[in-house]
Write an enzyme that holds these catalytic residues in place. Structure first.
Site, short mmCIF file in Angstrom:
data_model
loop_
_atom_site.label_atom_id
_atom_site.label_comp_id
_atom_site.label_asym_id
_atom_site.label_seq_id
_atom_site.Cartn_x
_atom_site.Cartn_y
_atom_site.Cartn_z
N GLY A 8 -19.23 -20.80 23.96
CA GLY A 8 -18.59 -22.34 24.19
C GLY A 8 -17.34 -21.92 24.99
O GLY A 8 -16.29 -22.35 25.14
N LEU A 10 -16.52 -22.91 28.26
CA LEU A 10 -16.10 -23.94 28.96
C LEU A 10 -15.29 -24.93 28.14
O LEU A 10 -14.86 -25.97 28.43
CB LEU A 10 -17.12 -24.54 29.63
N GLN A 12 -12.14 -26.33 25.31
CA GLN A 12 -10.55 -26.38 25.27
C GLN A 12 -10.19 -24.95 24.98
O GLN A 12 -9.31 -24.54 25.78
CB GLN A 12 -10.18 -27.11 24.28
N ASP A 34 -21.96 -20.61 28.00
CA ASP A 34 -21.72 -21.96 27.74
C ASP A 34 -23.31 -22.62 27.88
O ASP A 34 -24.17 -22.08 28.65
CB ASP A 34 -20.85 -22.88 28.23
N ILE A 35 -23.47 -23.89 27.45
CA ILE A 35 -24.77 -24.53 27.51
C ILE A 35 -24.89 -25.18 28.84
O ILE A 35 -26.03 -25.61 29.20
CB ILE A 35 -24.77 -25.56 26.27
N ASP A 53 -27.58 -21.65 24.89
CA ASP A 53 -27.62 -22.40 23.85
C ASP A 53 -27.36 -21.89 22.41
O ASP A 53 -28.43 -20.95 22.23
CB ASP A 53 -28.83 -23.39 23.82
N TYR A 142 -17.73 -31.69 9.35
CA TYR A 142 -16.78 -30.64 10.08
C TYR A 142 -16.50 -29.80 9.00
O TYR A 142 -16.33 -28.46 8.97
CB TYR A 142 -15.98 -31.40 10.88
C1 AKB Z 1 -10.31 -31.52 15.23
O1 AKB Z 1 -9.27 -32.24 15.29
O2 AKB Z 1 -11.29 -31.60 14.89
C2 AKB Z 1 -9.90 -30.06 15.70
C3 AKB Z 1 -9.32 -29.26 14.30
C4 AKB Z 1 -7.83 -29.37 13.72
O3 AKB Z 1 -10.22 -28.43 14.04
N1 AKB Z 1 -8.74 -30.11 16.62
#
Ligand code: AKB
Length: 317
Positions: A8, A10, A12, A34-35, A53, A142
């Site tokens: 990853g 590339l 932020q 990176d991909i 990948d 997430y």
């Molecule tokens: C997001 O907002 O998903 C990220 C994080 C806080 O993990 N910046």
């Protein structure tokens, strides 16, 4: 760390991390992956680069072996808002990629870093000064992948002896590469829009506090944790770290000190607002401070001054 593979690269974090690692450890010793492989890119052209990948475990091991790496920094992941829109893809990339990276680290006996996030907390977590060890029942995909990732990294350390390390990042604010699809991205967008248009419409509601950090502090934290004396680490894979906590009115007020005509209004996005409301207002970084000397240099005022200066220097106006 002598020979480091970054996935990853590339993104932020990756864009700035690779640049710094190449300064510290030598350009040839940092293999960025990176991909995609854009032309005219400092990370692609500044040292070894491979298309990877992360869901392809065989390719990850092959590239790790080709360069004989001793450290893997696994950054590739979908962020919170995108993960909520594409939960199955998020599981496949965030967890599939992590298992592949951990397997490569196990096979090559590498030191390993991957970030967790304040997204690993949920609505039943204590909201203020959130402790290092506490309830983690996130309600986003997430968050589910981040808690699972923390546990998996602990498992690889205990079961296989892989030297896994990690932090729970807050929202990261930076001017080099944009974030993609996070809940905290408003705190980056606001600086660009303040300079370009003198106004910003926030998708996060007034009064919503989230932890944040300026990218130079985040990069320092990664390197410091990886260089830390292992015998001092009681926790390993999920250190709370933060530099500041603010709500939209506060960042707007700070920008107004530099751009007096700046105005902000609100058009709240229910998805990202819903995610933000399940996250802590502020987290307690004392374990990171005690175990490996974590310290942030930038508060909201210092970061705002630097962000505006750096964005102006990039020609954003
Ligand atoms: C997001 O907002 O998903 C990220 C994080 C806080 O993990 N910046």
């Amino acid at each position: 760390m002598k020979r480091i593979l970054v996935t990853g690269a590339l993104g932020q974090i990756g864009t700035e991390l690779v640049t710094r690692l190449r300064e510290v450890y030598g350009a040839d010793n940092v293999i960025a992956t990176d991909i995609r492989k854009p032309e005219d890119n400092a990370v692609v052209n500044g040292g070894p680069f491979e298309i990877l990948d992360v869901t392809d475990g065989k390719a990850m091991i092959e590239i790790s072996k080709k360069y004989n790496v001793d450290t893997i920094m696994h950054l590739a992941a979908l962020l919170s808002a995108v993960a909520e829109a594409k939960p199955q893809l998020a599981w496949n990339i965030n967890m599939g990629g992590l298992v592949n990276a951990l397997e490569a680290a196990r096979e090559l006996n590498c030191q390993f870093f991957t970030p967790s996030s304040i997204g690993a907390f949920g609505p039943s977590t204590p909201k203020n000064n959130t402790p290092q060890d506490t309830i983690q029942r996130p309600e986003t995909m997430y968050g589910v992948t981040k808690v699972s990732g923390e546990l998996l990294c602990d498992y690889y350390y205990k079961k296989f002896g892989v030297d896994t390390r990690g932090v729970r990042f807050p929202g990261l604010i930076s001017y080099v590469a944009p974030p993609g699809g996070g809940t905290t991205d408003y705190a980056v967008d606001i600086y660009y829009e303040a300079l370009k248009k003198g106004k910003y419409t926030s998708y996060i509601a007034k009064g919503t506090y989230m932890d944040m950090m300026y990218m130079p502090d985040a990069i320092n934290a990664i390197i410091k944790l990886m260089e830390a004396d292992a015998s001092k680490l009681k926790h390993r894979n999920a250190f709370n770290i933060t530099a500041m906590s603010f709500e939209p009115e506060q960042i707007a007020a700070e920008i107004k000190k530099h751009i007096p005509e700046f105005e902000m209004d609100y058009d709240v996005d229910p998805v990202r607002q819903g995610i933000a409301e399940t996250w802590p207002d502020s987290i307690d970084p004392s374990a990171a401070m005690e175990e490996w000397g974590f310290k942030a240099e930038y508060d909201l005022a210092k970061m705002t001054e630097d962000m505006l200066e750096k964005l102006r220097a990039k020609g954003i106006k």
